[in-house]
Scaffold this active site. Sequence first.
Site, PDB file in Angstrom:
ATOM      1  N   SER A  71       0.807  -1.040  -0.191  1.00 10.42           N
ATOM      2  CA  SER A  71       0.077   0.034  -0.142  1.00 10.42           C
ATOM      3  C   SER A  71       0.907   1.198   0.109  1.00 10.42           C
ATOM      4  O   SER A  71       1.876   1.414   0.457  1.00 10.42           O
ATOM      5  CB  SER A  71      -1.037   0.077   1.255  1.00 10.42           C
ATOM      6  OG  SER A  71      -1.600  -1.031   1.457  1.00 10.42           O
TER       7      SER A  71
HETATM    8  N1  SAH Z   1      -1.296  -4.657   4.106  1.00 11.10           N
HETATM    9  C1  SAH Z   1      -0.379  -4.538   2.687  1.00 11.10           C
HETATM   10  C2  SAH Z   1      -1.288  -4.519   1.595  1.00 11.10           C
HETATM   11  C3  SAH Z   1      -1.429  -6.071   0.975  1.00 11.10           C
HETATM   12  S1  SAH Z   1      -2.510  -5.675  -0.592  1.00 11.10           S
HETATM   13  C4  SAH Z   1       0.540  -3.613   2.893  1.00 11.10           C
HETATM   14  O1  SAH Z   1       0.952  -3.246   4.232  1.00 11.10           O
HETATM   15  O2  SAH Z   1       1.035  -3.111   2.008  1.00 11.10           O
HETATM   16  C5  SAH Z   1      -4.074  -6.579  -0.053  1.00 11.10           C
HETATM   17  C6  SAH Z   1      -3.788  -7.953   0.568  1.00 11.10           C
HETATM   18  O3  SAH Z   1      -5.234  -8.494   0.697  1.00 11.10           O
HETATM   19  C7  SAH Z   1      -3.284  -8.842  -0.719  1.00 11.10           C
HETATM   20  O4  SAH Z   1      -2.118  -9.371  -0.180  1.00 11.10           O
HETATM   21  C8  SAH Z   1      -4.366  -9.891  -0.992  1.00 11.10           C
HETATM   22  O5  SAH Z   1      -4.043 -11.028  -1.379  1.00 11.10           O
HETATM   23  C9  SAH Z   1      -5.102  -9.895   0.521  1.00 11.10           C
HETATM   24  N2  SAH Z   1      -6.646 -10.240   0.105  1.00 11.10           N
HETATM   25  C10 SAH Z   1      -7.485 -10.117  -0.699  1.00 11.10           C
HETATM   26  N3  SAH Z   1      -8.714 -10.682  -0.151  1.00 11.10           N
HETATM   27  C11 SAH Z   1      -8.353 -11.350   1.004  1.00 11.10           C
HETATM   28  C12 SAH Z   1      -9.227 -12.176   1.793  1.00 11.10           C
HETATM   29  N4  SAH Z   1     -10.610 -12.332   1.594  1.00 11.10           N
HETATM   30  N5  SAH Z   1      -8.773 -12.557   2.920  1.00 11.10           N
HETATM   31  C13 SAH Z   1      -7.171 -12.288   3.035  1.00 11.10           C
HETATM   32  N6  SAH Z   1      -6.350 -11.692   2.444  1.00 11.10           N
HETATM   33  C14 SAH Z   1      -7.040 -11.060   1.113  1.00 11.10           C
END
Ligand code: SAH
Length: 223
Positions: A71
């Site tokens: 993010s």
């Molecule tokens: N927290 C991260 C952002 C990751 S992007 C950061 O600090 O940069 C969002 C993440 O959510 C992705 O890795 C994706 O695989 C996950 N995601 C999407 N749907 C999900 C679900 N239903 N349960 C768990 N993770 C999920």
Amino acid sequence: MNTKLNLSGIGMTSQRTRERLLGRLMSQGITSMEVLDVIRSTPRHIFLDEALAHRAYEDVALPIGFNQTISQPYVVAKMTEAILRGGSLDSVLEIGTGCGYQTALIGQLAKKVATVERIKPLLDRAKKNLKLLGLRNIDFKHDDGSSGWQEKGLFDAIITTAAPQQIPQDLLDQLSEGGRLVIPVGGDSQQELRLITRSKNEFTTEILDAVRFVPLLVGQVQH
Ligand code: SAH
């Protein structure tokens, strides 16, 4: 609660680029010193592939593989600030661990963090990154996090870093009294970042910003 990171052996990128990022976050309205301090102390470059590490202190989302992103620092700061407004944090749930950057920030600000990710290799990478930083107050789960993590609840705060079309009821149910949920809601192109606060069984909503996150998907992926 301010857990100190173990930074030995982690190459530092230019202090100046990092300070420039801090300046940018402040000019965009991030005021919490606690949040700014953990962003300053957390090396974002270790969460990225080597080829992208030189861009780690730009205020942008970047790819981490598997069609997912790390993010944007501004959004991470905004979400973290929102959950801290309620006071000290004993237990926090994060849905969407990704590479673990947001997890690392919360891990320094809360007593305990529970984090759920549906893509196994990303979760494994996050575990490695957070261990490298010496954070030990984090529980990981490979699962679809749409229904939260009931056994670990209730939570003082829940952060969802992927966007559902509608807020799952289970996440609301797992908030403690006074608990806060920060979550992007909406379709692929544009979403609202919402802050929901629980008071008994009433939920109040504040819209924090317009954002663009990857969708919250159903089911789990092994590879
Ligand atoms: N927290 C991260 C952002 C990751 S992007 C950061 O600090 O940069 C969002 C993440 O959510 C992705 O890795 C994706 O695989 C996950 N995601 C999407 N749907 C999900 C679900 N239903 N349960 C768990 N993770 C999920």
